[in-house]
Design a protein around this motif. Structure first.
Motif, short mmCIF file in Angstrom:
data_model
loop_
_atom_site.label_atom_id
_atom_site.label_comp_id
_atom_site.label_asym_id
_atom_site.label_seq_id
_atom_site.Cartn_x
_atom_site.Cartn_y
_atom_site.Cartn_z
N ILE A 1 0.84 -1.21 0.00
CA ILE A 1 0.00 0.00 0.00
C ILE A 1 0.87 1.25 0.00
N ASP A 2 1.89 1.27 0.86
CA ASP A 2 2.78 2.43 0.96
C ASP A 2 3.54 2.66 -0.35
N TYR A 3 3.95 1.57 -1.00
CA TYR A 3 4.69 1.68 -2.27
C TYR A 3 3.84 2.38 -3.33
N TYR A 4 2.59 1.92 -3.49
CA TYR A 4 1.73 2.52 -4.51
C TYR A 4 1.33 3.95 -4.13
N ALA A 5 1.20 4.22 -2.84
CA ALA A 5 0.86 5.57 -2.39
C ALA A 5 1.99 6.55 -2.72
N GLU A 6 3.23 6.12 -2.54
CA GLU A 6 4.37 6.98 -2.84
C GLU A 6 4.43 7.32 -4.33
N ASN A 7 4.02 6.40 -5.18
CA ASN A 7 4.02 6.65 -6.62
C ASN A 7 2.98 7.69 -7.05
N VAL A 8 1.95 7.87 -6.23
CA VAL A 8 0.89 8.82 -6.56
C VAL A 8 1.21 10.22 -6.05
N ASP A 9 1.83 10.35 -4.88
CA ASP A 9 2.12 11.63 -4.24
C ASP A 9 0.83 12.35 -3.83
N PHE A 10 0.36 12.01 -2.65
CA PHE A 10 -0.88 12.60 -2.15
C PHE A 10 -0.65 13.93 -1.43
N SER A 11 0.57 14.47 -1.49
CA SER A 11 0.84 15.77 -0.88
C SER A 11 0.30 16.91 -1.75
N SER A 12 0.03 16.63 -3.02
CA SER A 12 -0.56 17.61 -3.93
C SER A 12 -2.02 17.25 -4.20
N PRO A 13 -2.85 18.25 -4.56
CA PRO A 13 -4.28 17.98 -4.78
C PRO A 13 -4.53 16.88 -5.81
N ILE A 14 -5.47 16.01 -5.50
CA ILE A 14 -5.84 14.93 -6.42
C ILE A 14 -7.26 14.48 -6.12
N VAL A 15 -8.00 14.14 -7.16
CA VAL A 15 -9.37 13.66 -7.03
C VAL A 15 -9.41 12.18 -7.37
N PHE B 1 -9.87 13.64 -22.13
CA PHE B 1 -9.75 14.70 -21.12
C PHE B 1 -8.27 15.11 -21.01
N ASP B 2 -7.82 15.85 -22.03
CA ASP B 2 -6.40 16.14 -22.14
C ASP B 2 -5.90 17.19 -21.15
N LYS B 3 -6.80 17.84 -20.43
CA LYS B 3 -6.39 18.84 -19.43
C LYS B 3 -6.09 18.19 -18.08
N TYR B 4 -6.28 16.87 -18.01
CA TYR B 4 -6.11 16.16 -16.75
C TYR B 4 -5.00 15.11 -16.85
N THR B 5 -4.33 14.89 -15.75
CA THR B 5 -3.32 13.84 -15.65
C THR B 5 -3.93 12.66 -14.90
N PHE B 6 -4.05 11.52 -15.55
CA PHE B 6 -4.67 10.35 -14.94
C PHE B 6 -3.59 9.41 -14.38
N LEU B 7 -3.75 9.06 -13.12
CA LEU B 7 -2.86 8.12 -12.45
C LEU B 7 -3.68 6.90 -12.04
N GLY B 8 -3.02 5.78 -11.88
CA GLY B 8 -3.72 4.57 -11.47
C GLY B 8 -2.94 3.34 -11.86
N ARG C 1 -5.00 16.52 -11.37
CA ARG C 1 -4.67 15.09 -11.35
C ARG C 1 -5.87 14.27 -10.89
N VAL C 2 -6.00 13.08 -11.48
CA VAL C 2 -7.10 12.17 -11.15
C VAL C 2 -6.52 10.79 -10.88
N TYR C 3 -6.87 10.22 -9.72
CA TYR C 3 -6.53 8.81 -9.48
C TYR C 3 -7.74 7.99 -9.93
N LEU C 4 -7.54 7.19 -10.98
CA LEU C 4 -8.63 6.44 -11.60
C LEU C 4 -8.58 4.97 -11.21
#
Length: 572
Positions: free
Chosen positions: A315-329, A398-405, A381-384
């Motif tokens: 869980i921690d490994y995948y969380a670090e790859n996302v970086d939740f210190s910046s806004p994300i939906v 949706f080219d104005k958004y960065t999708f992570l997942g 940013r969007v976590y999908l």
């Protein structure tokens, strides 16, 4: 036939001065808001007088006595006025949101009837939308004034729940209390966790240690779920020797020391609560949370959801790859078998429906930052998370958004053969955890994972996080069954639709669904009519410990039968 009168044309179409209508609505906005706040202030100062009028019936007066006699809330030097102001603030925030949805629905009706607007993009009305966001920011600022003492009460309440659970789950001796033996049900992870929270409620309410058999999960085959999740009890994990009796009624549960519950998924309490969630505790929770039952379920979940070190590392490994210190939906799109299995209450919804709410959240975030003097636009940013690979293709427009997942999670979740495995279970747990870490959540709450993500977030936070989520269909809570019992506080006005039912001050309503357009759908206990009614005519009552009158019980039995355990002595 009478000919339409037009003030102008565009490309051969009559637009009947639509934008003048929008300007008029915008101008009325501030007047309506001002009157609304003034009305709510006057309402709060006269609430006791109004309630006395609405509670002349002996069966209903009990509920208002309950509200008045809640024991003094613990925490800092908080006055009764502080609590009432906070409750009013939470109520206003919900009402303003519903009011905005009503405006959008009404203007959409105008669009459909006049056929003046070419697309949904033309319906955004930037001025009206931005004014709503500014109003919502002010409401949040108002609510933040109480965060200090609210967090203090929240912390003490959470500690109290933790002590209650620990008392029964980790007694000095395993035979100190009775035991309740249950099996993990053969359903999805969200369903499993919600079933366990309900049974933990039962165990703590009837002074029993819950003993859990985890080898029956659909994910683990012959292995145990305890291989990836810590057991709920550190001391008592094996059933005691003795005479075990199946507890089919609450009466038997009280009498028998060693009980087990038959292998059936139990309905979750929502409009009703178990004895462990006392009147005093409810009074404390409603002082800082907009949904006390949701908060309570979150606290139960905290005791049940404890990943073992190896899973926590993933869980921690995948969380670090996302970086939740910046806004994300976080966006959760549930499809596959949810769309085909009977009684799943879900329909296909394109990603574009979810992204409307993502856009609104980021627009409001930028507006708030601008108000603080920061005009730099944040990266959107969007976590999908989804069980359908097609969603990732839909995201490309949706080219104005960065999708992570994690597409590999989506691929495994798309097929039952790979989803219902240990790896599939870990994927789901990681996805739910990462969704719970996002600043905002958009999903469908007919999905158990959607609700679980909100509860997981609440279990780690002192403040109310239920405002940080948006469902595009059902609201949080029980999908099939009564969501809330409501008291009618205003007589119904002239009906605006043919299927609207009559309400009189003092009536009891059983809420079935919120349509987010200014209307609830439910049943009037007094008249036995079922239909739509305006949201501002009613006030939610606390989740019930006992039935307030025979009419309500009779109506609930008629509507839901054996699906609700609290209607009879039967547990399931």
């Amino acid at each position: 036939m009478k000919k339409k009168t037009c003030t102008g044309t565009r490309k051969g179409k009559c637009y009947m001065n639509f934008w003048q209508l929008v300007v008029d609505v915008t101008c009325c906005l501030f007047v309506v808001c001002s009157l609304y706040f003034l009305f709510q202030y006057l309402r709060s100062t006269n609430i006791n007088k109004r309630c006395e009028t609405c509670t002349n019936r002996p069966a209903l007066k009990l509920k208002w006595d309950f509200l008045k006699n809640v024991k003094q809330r613990q925490g800092g030097p908080v006055t009764k006025l502080d609590v009432e102001r906070t409750k009013l603030t939470m109520e206003l925030k919900k009402d303003v949101e519903l009011w905005w949805k009503t405006i959008k629905a009404e203007l959409l009706k105008y669009k459909n009837t006049a056929n003046q607007i070419k697309s949904h993009e033309d319906m955004k009305r930037p001025m009206l939308r931005e004014q709503y966001m500014a109003l919502d920011i002010k409401m949040e600022n108002l609510a933040s004034l109480d965060e200090g003492w609210q967090k203090e009460i929240s912390k003490k309440s959470a500690k109290k729940v933790e002590k209650i659970i620990d008392k029964f789950q980790n007694p000095k001796r395993c035979d100190e209390f009775g035991q309740l033996y249950i099996k993990v049900e053969r359903c999805g992870f969200g369903c499993i966790m919600h079933d366990l929270t309900n049974k933990l409620n039962i165990a703590t309410s009837y002074n029993k240690t819950m003993i859990l058999k985890t080898s029956t999960s659909i994910y683990m085959r012959k292995k145990n779920m305890s291989d990836i999740l810590e057991p709920i009890s550190e001391k008592c994990q094996v059933p005691m020797k003795g005479e075990w009796v199946m507890a089919d009624t609450f009466s038997n549960l009280k009498k028998k020391k060693l009980s087990y519950i038959k292998d059936v998924i139990s309905g979750r309490a929502y409009a009703f609560r178990y004895p462990v969630f006392t009147d005093e505790m409810w009074g404390n929770v409603e002082a800082f949370h907009s949904d006390p039952m949701g908060w309570w379920i979150s606290q139960m979940l905290k005791s049940l959801f404890k990943p073992k070190p190896k899973l926590q590392e993933r869980i921690d490994y995948y969380a670090e790859n996302v970086d939740f210190s910046s806004p994300i939906v976080g966006v959760h799109v549930r499809r596959t078998d949810k769309l085909t299995v009977p009684k799943e209450f879900a329909v296909f919804r394109p990603l574009s429906e979810f992204m409307k709410h993502v856009e609104e959240w980021y627009d409001k975030y930028d507006l708030r930052q601008a108000g603080l003097g920061n005009n730099l636009k944040v990266e959107r940013r969007v976590y999908l998370a989804s069980d359908d690979l097609a969603v990732w293709d839909e995201a490309k427009v949706f080219d104005k958004y960065t999708f992570l997942g994690n597409k590999e999670f989506t691929e495994r979740a798309s097929e039952i053969e790979t989803r219902d495995t240990k790896s599939g279970l870990e994927d789901i747990i990681i996805e739910a955890t990462l969704l719970s870490k996002c600043n905002f959540f958009v999903g469908t709450l007919s999905s158990e994972i959607g609700q679980l993500a909100i509860e997981m977030k609440q279990s780690t936070q002192l403040q109310d996080v239920f405002y940080d989520a948006k469902s595009i269909e059902y609201e949080y809570g029980l999908i099939e069954g009564p969501k809330k019992i409501q008291l009618v506080v205003y007589n119904s006005t002239k009906p605006l639709r043919h299927d609207e039912i009559e309400l009189l001050c003092g009536d009891l309503m059983i809420l079935n669904r919120n349509y987010f357009n200014g209307y609830y759908y439910g049943t009037n206990v007094m008249t036995q009519q079922t239909g739509f009614y305006k949201t501002h005519l009613v006030q939610n009552l606390p989740a019930l410990l006992d039935m307030p009158n025979a009419a309500l019980k009779e109506m609930l039995v008629q509507m839901y039968g054996e699906n609700i355990a609290w209607l009879t002595d039967f547990i399931m």
